[in-house]
Design an enzyme around this catalytic site. Structure first.
Site, short mmCIF file in Angstrom:
data_model
loop_
_atom_site.label_atom_id
_atom_site.label_comp_id
_atom_site.label_asym_id
_atom_site.label_seq_id
_atom_site.Cartn_x
_atom_site.Cartn_y
_atom_site.Cartn_z
N HIS A 264 0.84 -1.20 0.00
CA HIS A 264 0.00 0.00 0.00
C HIS A 264 0.88 1.25 0.00
O HIS A 264 0.74 2.14 -0.86
CB HIS A 264 -0.92 -0.02 1.22
CG HIS A 264 -1.85 1.16 1.32
ND1 HIS A 264 -3.17 1.10 0.92
CD2 HIS A 264 -1.65 2.43 1.73
CE1 HIS A 264 -3.73 2.29 1.09
NE2 HIS A 264 -2.83 3.12 1.59
N GLU A 265 1.80 1.32 0.94
CA GLU A 265 2.64 2.51 1.05
C GLU A 265 3.60 2.61 -0.14
O GLU A 265 3.91 3.71 -0.59
CB GLU A 265 3.40 2.52 2.38
CG GLU A 265 2.51 2.47 3.63
CD GLU A 265 1.39 3.50 3.67
OE1 GLU A 265 1.51 4.56 3.02
OE2 GLU A 265 0.36 3.24 4.33
ZN ZN Z 1 -3.13 5.19 1.78
#
Ligand code: ZN
Length: 509
Positions: A264-265
């Protein structure tokens, strides 16, 4: 200093951008390395830098140079020049609308409300937080009225995060999503639940890190121009396209958490790393209204890039057919008896629960809709702050069929309102919808992407996103990016097709 007015504008903006990036370094350090005893001084340092950036933005010479640039460039302005001048002009108008006294009051309220929220959550004491929330809502109302008096209250607040989107658009979007998601979740509750115990076996943390980071590199996250650290609340932050930091958190008894947080990051980070270097230190790599250095355009667009890699790629069967063997090689003790189908079902289990950040891809949006409705009611006064916990719990029952056992798992779970992020929750759902639109458009535009995904390589998908999203930084707004690359504005049909196909197959509906 430049010799013509436009050069003077870009020089002034470059200095502001430097201040904002320096502030990002302080934020990263505070969340990754700083001892708690540094918090008070750090808050003062950040406040000073914010004031410095704001003062530079409001310097009369900058407004004069913007006006002179417009006159001098006229119709010959390039798109970058025109958008740069628009961004600076809008930001000046926004910050001129805010009296310094109000800015200071907001900054103080954020500090005290956040502290009150931490304590209220720890003690499960909503009454202790209520006056701070009340105060914050009053300040946010005042900010909205001063910065965008022509807009309805909610629209004015939403514009800070998602320019161009109106609350009425969201109401329509949420009604459409609800019509599919609510019955789908109900059907899934009746179906056989997948086993998830296998994710809670022992997974060595160093190995988790190495596997997740290797995949993030394949997605395109450049570790030569970034680094991965540990933080209790994973986030991404950039100081320049050459230095984009990501974080995750590890639990040796929960594989899914660190892995998906890393991807995600990394998705956020890839967006920042691949902005056209020509925009470096410019108005198109800064949010001059929010006074935050960021190359990605709008909260929702940023979230679309993290969710695309995390969910559409990282939770897909195609992905795990390509990489599950490698994961088993890394964790033979934990996974030798688990086949790819069982694993894929486990990481996509749908379970209505109290906590938004732990929610699956489907029930997540019900958490957002609930917050959107309650924010609206709080802002228009139809819901009193003291009645909020009751309203929250009723809404949880009607949306998700679960009643929070206490306010810690209910109304006190999110930090957002305490730091003034009122109207920001819907950008998470906007991001999910955008992610599906970009992904579907990429697969339509380039038929060679799918065979690559099947082979576990991502260069062509990354290339499409670079061409249509990453490189533009903040040159286009979210709606324009979507129109240009998918031919449509925000439209949930690709997302709904995706969830119906994916979860229909997973749960045998
Ligand atoms: Zn996010």
């Amino acid at each position: 200093m430049g010799t013509n007015p436009y050069e003077r504008v870009t020089a002034a903006v470059a200095a502001i951008n430097d201040v904002l990036n320096a502030m990002n370094v302080l934020v990263w350090d505070a969340r990754v390395n700083m001892p708690a005893s540094g918090a008070r001084a750090r808050a003062e340092q950040s406040a000073t830098l914010t004031t410095l950036a704001q003062e530079r933005l409001l310097a009369p010479s900058l407004a004069d140079d913007v006006a002179a640039s417009r006159a001098e460039l006229g119709a010959d302005a390039t798109l970058v020049q025109a958008r740069t001048l628009d961004a600076v002009e809008e930001a000046i108008a926004y910050h001129r609308g805010l009296p310094p006294e109000l800015t200071a009051r907001l900054a103080r309220a954020k500090g005290t409300a956040q502290q009150a929220w931490v304590e209220a959550r720890r003690a499960d004491d909503f009454a202790g937080f209520a006056p701070h929330l009340q105060h914050m809502l009053e300040i946010k109302r005042e900010v909205a009225e001063r910065t965008a008096p022509e807009l309805p209250l909610y629209d004015a607040l939403l514009a800070e995060y998602e320019p161009g989107v109106r609350a009425s658009d969201l109401t329509t979007l949420f009604e459409t999503l609800k019509a599919t998601l609510v019955p789908l979740v109900a059907e899934i509750r009746e179906a056989r639940a997948p086993r998830t115990d296998l994710l809670r076996r022992h997974y060595d943390v160093d190995r988790q890190r190495a596997f997740a980071l290797e995949i993030a590199r394949r997605f395109g996250y450049d570790t030569e121009r970034g680094r991965l650290d540990v933080a209790p609340h994973p986030f991404e932050i950039s100081f320049a396209t050459g230095d984009v930091r990501i974080t995750t958190r590890y639990d040796e008894r929960w594989l899914a958490q660190s892995m998906f947080a890393t991807w995600h990051e990394a998705g956020h980070g890839i967006y920042e790393q691949y902005a056209d270097p020509a925009h470096a230190r410019g108005a198109l790599s800064s949010d001059l209204i929010g006074l935050y250095a960021v190359s990605g355009t709008s909260y929702g667009t940023h979230e679309s890039q993290s969710r695309l890699w995390e969910n559409l790629v990282g939770r897909s069967r195609t992905f795990w057919d390509a990489h599950y063997g490698a994961l088993v090689d890394v964790f033979p003790d934990a996974l030798a008896d688990i086949d790819v189908e069982t694993f894929h079902r486990a990481i996509n289990a749908v379970t209505p629960s109290c906590i938004r950040v732990e929610a699956d891809e489907l029930t997540y949006h019900l958490h957002i809709m609930l917050r959107f409705e309650l924010e609206h009611a709080l802002l228009d006064g139809s819901l009193k702050v003291r009645d909020l916990p009751g309203a929250w719990n009723e809404a949880m029952v009607s949306y998700l069929g679960v009643r929070p056992p206490d306010d810690r798992l209910g109304v006190l779970q999110d930090l957002h309102w305490s730091v003034g992020l009122v109207g920001a929750f819907p950008t998470y759902t906007i991001g999910t919808v955008m992610a599906s639109q970009f992904y579907a458009a990429a697969l339509r535009d380039d038929v060679a992407i799918l065979p690559e995904l099947t082979a576990g390589t991502y260069g062509r998908l990354h290339g499409w996103l670079h061409e249509h999203v990453y490189r533009h930084a903040r040159l286009y707004r979210a709606g324009e990016l979507l129109e240009r690359s998918t031919g449509r504005g925000l439209d949930p049909s690709d997302y709904l097709t995706y969830v119906k196909e994916k979860y229909g197959a997973l749960y045998g509906l």
